[in-house]
Design a protein around this motif. Sequence first.
Motif, mmCIF file in Angstrom:
data_model
loop_
_atom_site.group_PDB
_atom_site.id
_atom_site.type_symbol
_atom_site.label_atom_id
_atom_site.label_comp_id
_atom_site.label_asym_id
_atom_site.label_seq_id
_atom_site.Cartn_x
_atom_site.Cartn_y
_atom_site.Cartn_z
ATOM 1 N N PHE A 6 -17.024 -12.329 -4.711
ATOM 2 C CA PHE A 6 -17.829 -12.791 -3.571
ATOM 3 C C PHE A 6 -17.772 -14.318 -3.542
ATOM 4 O O PHE A 6 -18.554 -14.995 -4.187
ATOM 5 C CB PHE A 6 -19.259 -12.268 -3.689
ATOM 6 N N GLU A 7 -16.810 -14.825 -2.814
ATOM 7 C CA GLU A 7 -16.465 -16.242 -2.880
ATOM 8 C C GLU A 7 -17.479 -17.130 -2.171
ATOM 9 O O GLU A 7 -18.144 -16.715 -1.220
ATOM 10 C CB GLU A 7 -15.075 -16.463 -2.283
ATOM 11 N N TYR A 58 -28.177 -14.890 -3.820
ATOM 12 C CA TYR A 58 -26.904 -14.624 -4.506
ATOM 13 C C TYR A 58 -27.094 -14.748 -6.016
ATOM 14 O O TYR A 58 -26.669 -13.883 -6.788
ATOM 15 C CB TYR A 58 -25.845 -15.610 -4.009
ATOM 16 N N LYS A 99 -20.434 -14.924 7.383
ATOM 17 C CA LYS A 99 -20.238 -13.745 6.535
ATOM 18 C C LYS A 99 -21.313 -13.617 5.459
ATOM 19 O O LYS A 99 -21.242 -12.702 4.620
ATOM 20 C CB LYS A 99 -18.867 -13.812 5.861
ATOM 21 N N TYR A 100 -22.294 -14.509 5.462
ATOM 22 C CA TYR A 100 -23.289 -14.538 4.384
ATOM 23 C C TYR A 100 -24.008 -13.192 4.234
ATOM 24 O O TYR A 100 -24.049 -12.620 3.136
ATOM 25 C CB TYR A 100 -24.304 -15.652 4.634
ATOM 26 N N LYS A 107 -23.321 -10.219 5.347
ATOM 27 C CA LYS A 107 -22.401 -9.140 4.985
ATOM 28 C C LYS A 107 -22.063 -9.196 3.499
ATOM 29 O O LYS A 107 -21.993 -8.167 2.816
ATOM 30 C CB LYS A 107 -21.125 -9.250 5.830
ATOM 31 N N THR A 108 -21.874 -10.415 2.987
ATOM 32 C CA THR A 108 -21.540 -10.605 1.573
ATOM 33 C C THR A 108 -22.692 -10.169 0.665
ATOM 34 O O THR A 108 -22.487 -9.439 -0.309
ATOM 35 C CB THR A 108 -21.197 -12.085 1.303
ATOM 36 N N CYS A 162 -17.524 -17.523 1.592
ATOM 37 C CA CYS A 162 -18.156 -16.465 2.392
ATOM 38 C C CYS A 162 -19.671 -16.629 2.452
ATOM 39 O O CYS A 162 -20.342 -15.916 3.197
ATOM 40 C CB CYS A 162 -17.811 -15.093 1.824
ATOM 41 N N LEU A 163 -20.194 -17.557 1.680
ATOM 42 C CA LEU A 163 -21.636 -17.794 1.634
ATOM 43 C C LEU A 163 -22.036 -19.032 2.431
ATOM 44 O O LEU A 163 -23.010 -19.000 3.193
ATOM 45 C CB LEU A 163 -22.094 -17.967 0.185
#
Length: 325
Positions: free
Chosen positions: A190-191, A168, A208-209, A211-212, A194-195
Amino acid sequence: MNDGMDLLKYMEVQVNETSNATYLEFINEYQNGNFKYFCFLEGADDEKYYQLRLNTYLNNGDIRCYDSRGKKNVLDLYDKLKKDENYKDLKLLFFVDKDYDFYLEENFKPSLFVTPCYSIENLYSNVDTFEKILNAEFHLAKGSEFFTIYKDKMEKMLDESNNLIIEYNSLGLLKNREKIPNGTLSLSHFETKCLLKIHDGEIIKNEKYEKTINAMYECIQFNKTLVEECKNLLISRNDFINDFRGKNQLDIFVKITAELQQVESRRIQNENARILNENKLKKEKELRENTMSSVKLNITSNRISELSQYAKTPNCLIEFLKEHA
């Protein structure tokens, strides 16, 4: 002209308008006010951190802080005001976040303070800050058994979380280096939630990692070789807690603090139940005096203000302020 260039031109106009608005506000207050220090900050939240330090090290002079609405505006105002002879005797101070500009602090400019880390949020998101919270909010003495347990747990979880979000931050560093506008890729979209998440007391990747991260790649459309170069640079610097994006760092820090607060609250409940059970014959007043107080820390969205007293004040900031006092 293509849409990308139109967007950049529009953004440049917006920045210039904001910079001019802050400039005009300063001119009016310089001419009609009685302020000794004029401090130009990136955003409104910055004053919640800096105000305490400004009051402490600037001899409590009359201080005016301006929300310049962005780093570029602060730097533009610096260039505009510092070259104007009319203001050469004024106490003009400028404050910016380093972000991913690792070598910005080396381009020394008088009256300009650059954070020694990504942003002010990094000054909150560290073990030193947590130690103060453990002492003041958890009521645990430094060096005591549970003080040490929670401190070590915080350090471990911060390290683990940073190892999980290297990619990230590599994408964030690439965005910075390639000057990709927020209209194309905004990290705030990208919060952290979500990671990463906390599960059974451990930091792990959120479902959701992937996908993010994939969505971030789609925004910038660069190949993974360039991202890998940025990743290698971050690893070689070996300073994730300072180099990584501060808002994510603070999100993680607050989550871990809340998790450990729950652990401590359960411990206190169990300990108080034990005390009450073992001392049933004692008077109620004596029992209350022997029981432990719960942790009442409540961190909200106003966390920059709520935790300001515990955040680190780096030596370079103290020296900077003392030099201009």
